[in-house]
Design an enzyme around this catalytic site. Structure first.
Site, short mmCIF file in Angstrom:
data_model
loop_
_atom_site.label_atom_id
_atom_site.label_comp_id
_atom_site.label_asym_id
_atom_site.label_seq_id
_atom_site.Cartn_x
_atom_site.Cartn_y
_atom_site.Cartn_z
CE1 TYR A 175 6.61 28.83 -102.42
CE2 TYR A 175 4.39 28.95 -101.50
CZ TYR A 175 5.23 28.89 -102.59
OH TYR A 175 4.70 28.88 -103.85
CB THR A 247 -4.96 44.94 -97.98
OG1 THR A 247 -4.71 44.54 -96.64
CG2 THR A 247 -6.02 44.05 -98.59
CB SER A 248 -0.07 46.32 -96.13
OG SER A 248 0.28 45.00 -95.81
#
Ligand code: NAG
Ligand code: NAG
Ligand code: NAG
Ligand code: NAG
Length: 345
Positions: A175, A247-248
């Site tokens: 990417y 985790t956000s």
């Protein structure tokens, strides 16, 4: 100390003498070539009492739906008796170089943004469970507790640690940038280090502890001179790995988590310094950043693999180190019966 310890191998802790304490911050003019961070238009938070808190992450923004629907979410509780030994998981490698870096208070957490230039190449995470892909370290996130409350995101057998340091990297083989990678398969690798209380603070964490005073309030930032991410790692080859999510928000399930099987240390005094970091702008009423961790998510039978091998042979109940499996035997007769009953024929 190790999280999973079955033999009394010598520990290799506190290798850094913490002689220097000053001259750590240099406010230089060199500007970072950091990828423009995508502006989250919604002010999410870790405070479960407010709209924008974790229970609402999946609702307030269209792109964040995984936070609510995902079944491979992070963090999880690492359960020693559920670890699967996998000899193919090699130790992880992180380039041992200084980086261009900026320590910033985002309001939700403190974070080190990492840049690179011709003189300072990006540092990469390779090997381990990463299938030969190369991941560039983009930022380092700090999750922490405050006062008596611990603040690591991952827990070990239900035990939460005072802090967790997460080196967040993206797959540059596949990417072009972090944003694209964070939404795509095998896009992100996070190398995670738990922090425990100890007699001495890890050297690099000491630099950061001092620098927290410069970024007390939201949107404040300070450049760090010769910060070396690898110095935040404990000396261990032992890792625990599983496939999970950010985790956000948006909680994309694109993360290979790699948790090192030893903590680094911080003194209680230094830990206390981190509680003077605020979620709010300068001048506004002070609301602390910590605690800032997401609650434990369901494992849903995910594989949690480890390469902790050498300690397994003796008096260790930690892990499954022998796997016996056999293919199901299907009798010809059953075949024909099944074919006969197949509703799709
Ligand atoms: C890390 O990978 C990038 C390519 O993604 C490369 O340009 C850079 O030199 C690598 N860093 C090191 C220290 O090898
Ligand atoms: C927080 O972590 C410390 C150090 O590991 C531990 O001694 C303490 O029991 C933990 N506290 C809680 C409430 O879990
Ligand atoms: C990241 O890469 C994607 C895909 O190539 C591109 O569409 C996007 O504009 C890039 N984003 C940034 C912030 O550079
Ligand atoms: C391992 O498990 C057995 C039975 O579950 C127990 O008796 C033994 O004490 C355990 N050994 C260790 C080192 O925990």
């Amino acid at each position: 100390m190790r999280f999973f310890e079955c033999s009394s191998l010598p520990n290799h802790f506190s290798p850094f003498s913490s002689q220097f304490l000053t001259h750590l911050l240099i406010l230089h003019t060199l500007s970072l070539t950091v990828e423009a961070s995508t502006r989250n238009n919604y002010q999410w938070s870790y405070d479960s009492d407010v709209f924008g808190g974790p229970d609402f992450w999946g609702l307030v923004e269209k792109d964040w739906w995984m936070c609510r629907k995902g079944r491979l979410q992070s963090p999880i509780d690492i359960q020693p008796d559920r670890l699967l030994f996998d000899a193919s998981v090699k130790p992880v490698r992180l380039d041992k170089l200084p980086v261009l870096s900026e320590f910033v208070n985002t309001g939700q957490m403190v974070r080190i943004r990492i840049g690179y230039s011709t003189k300072k190449p990006s540092v990469n995470i390779t090997n381990g469970p990463l299938y030969g892909y190369r991941y560039r370290v983009q930022r380092i996130d700090f999750h922490m507790g405050r006062g008596k409350e611990n603040g690591s995101e991952h827990t070990i057998n239900g035990r939460r640690f005072p802090m967790e340091v997460q080196l967040v990297a993206f797959n540059t083989d596949l990417y072009p940038n972090f944003t694209a990678a964070s939404k795509s398969p095998h896009g992100i690798a996070i190398l995670s280090v738990l922090v425990d209380f100890g007699a001495q603070t890890n050297q690099e964490l000491t630099k950061l502890t001092i620098a927290t005073a410069s970024i007390s309030y939201k949107d404040q930032r300070v450049q760090m001179a010769d910060f070396e991410p690898w110095r935040l790692l404990p000396f261990t080859r032992d890792i625990i790995t599983y496939e999970g999510s950010l985790t956000s928000p948006g909680c994309h399930e694109t993360v290979t988590w790699i948790i090192l099987n030893q903590p680094i240390f911080i003194t209680r005094e230094h830990f206390e310094e981190w509680s003077h970091l605020y979620h709010t702008m300068e001048g506004a009423e002070k609301v602390p950043v910590a605690p800032n961790y997401r609650k434990i998510q369901e494992t849903n039978n995910r594989l949690v693999r480890t390469n902790i091998q050498h300690k397994m042979s003796y008096n260790c109940n930690v892990s499954v180190n022998k796997i016996h499996y056999r293919a199901n035997h299907v009798a010809p007769q059953q075949h024909s019966t099944r074919r006969h009953n197949n509703p799709f024929v």
